[in-house]
Design a protein around this motif. Structure first.
Motif, PDB file in Angstrom:
ATOM      1  N   LEU A  95     -17.758  -9.491   8.880  1.00 23.67           N
ATOM      2  CA  LEU A  95     -16.924  -8.060   8.688  1.00 23.67           C
ATOM      3  C   LEU A  95     -17.462  -6.581   8.151  1.00 23.67           C
ATOM      4  O   LEU A  95     -18.310  -6.917   7.213  1.00 23.67           O
ATOM      5  N   ASP A  96     -17.112  -5.686   8.896  1.00 24.10           N
ATOM      6  CA  ASP A  96     -17.423  -4.412   8.288  1.00 24.10           C
ATOM      7  C   ASP A  96     -15.958  -3.832   7.916  1.00 24.10           C
ATOM      8  O   ASP A  96     -15.365  -3.368   8.900  1.00 24.10           O
ATOM      9  N   PRO A  97     -15.499  -3.871   6.516  1.00 25.39           N
ATOM     10  CA  PRO A  97     -14.180  -3.451   6.293  1.00 25.39           C
ATOM     11  C   PRO A  97     -13.954  -1.767   6.546  1.00 25.39           C
ATOM     12  O   PRO A  97     -12.839  -1.733   7.077  1.00 25.39           O
ATOM     13  N   ILE A  98     -14.989  -0.988   6.307  1.00 22.74           N
ATOM     14  CA  ILE A  98     -14.760   0.474   7.169  1.00 22.74           C
ATOM     15  C   ILE A  98     -16.108   0.686   7.703  1.00 22.74           C
ATOM     16  O   ILE A  98     -17.310   0.662   6.943  1.00 22.74           O
ATOM     17  N   ASP A  99     -16.340   0.618   8.788  1.00 22.29           N
ATOM     18  CA  ASP A  99     -17.220   1.080   9.625  1.00 22.29           C
ATOM     19  C   ASP A  99     -17.365   2.622   9.864  1.00 22.29           C
ATOM     20  O   ASP A  99     -16.276   2.947  10.671  1.00 22.29           O
ATOM     21  N   GLY A 100     -18.045   3.437   9.166  1.00 20.54           N
ATOM     22  CA  GLY A 100     -18.063   4.829   9.308  1.00 20.54           C
ATOM     23  C   GLY A 100     -17.409   5.453   8.023  1.00 20.54           C
ATOM     24  O   GLY A 100     -16.670   6.387   8.335  1.00 20.54           O
ATOM     25  N   TRP A 222     -22.722  -6.894  10.759  1.00 22.14           N
ATOM     26  CA  TRP A 222     -21.403  -6.718  10.750  1.00 22.14           C
ATOM     27  C   TRP A 222     -21.223  -5.269  11.542  1.00 22.14           C
ATOM     28  O   TRP A 222     -19.772  -4.912  11.836  1.00 22.14           O
ATOM     29  N   ASP A 223     -22.058  -4.477  11.629  1.00 20.72           N
ATOM     30  CA  ASP A 223     -21.688  -3.226  12.658  1.00 20.72           C
ATOM     31  C   ASP A 223     -21.661  -3.663  14.169  1.00 20.72           C
ATOM     32  O   ASP A 223     -20.809  -2.992  14.904  1.00 20.72           O
ATOM     33  N   ILE A 224     -22.249  -4.895  14.587  1.00 22.61           N
ATOM     34  CA  ILE A 224     -22.147  -5.029  16.093  1.00 22.61           C
ATOM     35  C   ILE A 224     -21.265  -6.330  16.232  1.00 22.61           C
ATOM     36  O   ILE A 224     -21.190  -6.603  17.425  1.00 22.61           O
TER      37      ILE A 224
HETATM   38 CA    CA Z   1     -21.252  -0.194   9.494  1.00 22.66          CA
END
Ligand code: CA
Ligand code: IPD
Ligand code: CA
Length: 276
Positions: A95-100, A222-224
């Motif tokens: 999980l990335d809760p907020i990517d960016g 978690w980014d990919i």
């Molecule tokens: Ca990220």
């Protein structure tokens, strides 16, 4: 669907799919209303590596639910509230809760929730939710990829001279990872470049053919994790920049591309520096 064979036997993936979708939708709502409150901004590894209380709260929101309802599953979350994941055995949520986060802070748009659910290292369910555009990408292994419930068509063969490539300008300037002059050659060979500031969104854009390849020197699992499952359903090819399988247990280089471009980009334009 209860898959037969091996570990997946007792896992009801359809239930998990419904569950994950509802968590993501609710998390998106929480992020949208967070703009009405004060947001605390802190830095992590360096002055430009940002995190907010909202990144942390959203990760905790996911983890508290998943731990309660799927106690046997592991969770790898960027903000560290999940488990220490050193192996891909069993069911692992990435999980990335907020990517960016930089976009979240500076632009209030162009960020996404990214989630991939793996079973013994095999990507089963992938999600990317572009919260402010309300674009929900998802895939169920073997059943195609969807954008807002509409099937995303398989990628058609692209050619490099007409391709749009997602790449951050950092990798075309002198850097520790890659020969930037060869990267500049790539930039001059393709039709154009874009940089969106969210790896998850860029991967979703490869899946929808909005860009034809996305390259980064430094991404985390978690980014990919979610995006790879979605993009592979439409035929995109992912790997690290040595051409080996993308790394789901640590930071690494990364490329995801239209199948007609992946090999050519790696072979003709990527020269990694020896960082040992
Ligand atoms: Ca990220
Ligand atoms: C970042 C974004 C960015 C990418 C960075 C990531 P974060 O994630 O995906 O586009 O270039 O490498 O770390 O920190 O905003 O979750
Ligand atoms: Ca993040």
């Amino acid at each position: 669907m209860v898959l037969k064979g091996g570990h997946a036997l007792s896992v009801d993936w359809s239930r998990i799919d419904r569950y994950a979708k509802s968590l993501i939708k609710e998390a998106g709502h929480r992020i949208r209303i967070s703009f009405y409150q004060h947001i605390d901004i802190e830095t992590k590894a360096d002055a430009n590596d940002l995190v907010t209380n909202i990144d942390r709260e959203i990760e905790q929101f996911f983890i508290s639910h998943i731990k309660r309802d799927f106690p046997g599953h592991s969770i790898l979350g960027e903000e560290g509230f999940g488990d220490e994941v050193n192996s891909l055995k069993g069911v692992v949520w990435m999980l990335d809760p907020i990517d960016g986060t930089m976009n979240f802070i500076h632009q209030k748009r162009n960020f996404a929730i990214s989630l991939g659910i793996y079973s013994d290292g095999i990507g089963m369910l992938g999600y990317i939710y572009d919260v402010m555009r309300d674009e929900f990408y998802n895939a169920f292994r073997g059943e195609g990829a969807y954008l807002n419930d509409e099937r995303i068509p398989a990628l058609r063969k692209a050619n490099l001279e007409e391709a749009v490539i997602g790449v951050n300008a950092s990798w075309v300037a002198p850097n520790r990872y890659v020969d930037h002059e060869k990267m500049a050659e790539l930039i001059h060979t393709c039709r154009g470049t874009r940089s969106f500031g969210s790896a998850a969104i860029e991967i979703a854009y490869v899946a929808t053919g909005r860009v034809d390849a996305y390259i980064s020197m430094r991404l985390a699992p978690w980014d990919i994790a979610g995006g790879m499952i979605i993009a592979s359903e439409v035929g995109a090819v992912a790997s690290n920049l040595e051409g080996k399988p993308a790394n789901l247990l640590g930071q690494d280089t990364f490329i995801i591309a239209n199948p007609a471009l992946h090999g050519r980009i790696l072979h003709d334009f990527i020269r990694l520096k020896d960082r040992t």
